[in-house]
Motif scaffolding. Sequence first.
Motif, PDB file in Angstrom:
ATOM      1  N   ARG A  94     -12.121   1.344  -3.608  1.00 24.15           N
ATOM      2  CA  ARG A  94     -11.791  -0.059  -3.348  1.00 24.15           C
ATOM      3  C   ARG A  94     -11.644  -0.792  -4.673  1.00 24.15           C
ATOM      4  N   GLY A  98      -9.710  -5.841  -3.108  1.00 26.82           N
ATOM      5  CA  GLY A  98     -10.186  -5.543  -1.761  1.00 26.82           C
ATOM      6  C   GLY A  98      -9.459  -4.398  -1.092  1.00 26.82           C
ATOM      7  N   LYS A  99      -8.376  -3.926  -1.700  1.00 25.74           N
ATOM      8  CA  LYS A  99      -7.634  -2.829  -1.081  1.00 25.74           C
ATOM      9  C   LYS A  99      -8.491  -1.566  -1.075  1.00 25.74           C
ATOM     10  N   LEU A 100      -8.597  -0.944   0.078  1.00 25.16           N
ATOM     11  CA  LEU A 100      -9.454   0.217   0.284  1.00 25.16           C
ATOM     12  C   LEU A 100      -8.576   1.407   0.647  1.00 25.16           C
ATOM     13  N   THR A 101      -8.629   2.445  -0.183  1.00 34.47           N
ATOM     14  CA  THR A 101      -7.792   3.630   0.007  1.00 34.47           C
ATOM     15  C   THR A 101      -8.670   4.844   0.228  1.00 34.47           C
TER      16      THR A 101
END
Lengths: 112, 110
Positions: A94, A98-101
């Motif tokens: 993350r 806030g992008k969660l991969t």
Amino acid sequence: TQTVSQSDAHVTVFEGDSVELRCNYSYGGSIYLSWYIQHHGHGLQFLLKYYSGNPVVQGVNGFEAEFSKSDSSFHLRKASVHWSDSAVYFCAVRTNTGKLTFGDGTVLTVKP
Amino acid sequence: DMKVTQMPRYLIKRMGENVLLECGQDMSHETMYWYRQDPGLGLQLIYISYDVDSNSEGDIPKGYRVSRKKREHFSLILDSAKTNQTSVYFCASLSRQAPLFGEGTRLSVL
């Protein structure tokens, strides 16, 4: 953009064995690293996370993970697995946006 | 107890129908997510929402839209569903510890 690689699609061990599930990532900035477990038919449950400080972090049910900046890795370990640890394990990255991969997951099978 | 609730758990639709998947959390978390999970592909990010009416596309937004009119609710909408949108959809909200996931909605588009 961040990427997460879990090199082992399947890992099989016997009950009582130790296990290491591997995770490598790529991203140029600050990140949060985490591991999740998913039992069949259910959502993901949080195991542990790392952001800074001690590179070895402890999680629930005896799991721990070690961060290595030089290797861009965050491998998950357990000293003695139980049959109930059989599940799919996901590594995730993350970013500060806030992008969660997620990685593609590792299926852990624990044989009696 | 912190919890993310997804409704419905199972849904069968015909191709071309509209689909509404709902997600709720009562923890006042600002950031929420929608993912889809297909065998062998892990979880793919569809949309991320940073708060009410503050939504951003994820990695696979095509064919989907979202709505967040209240902080507690984050909806995923499929206008004219396609068969390749058959999947398991997960919603998550970001706590201080880590994202919390719902139990998923299994959608079949026939």
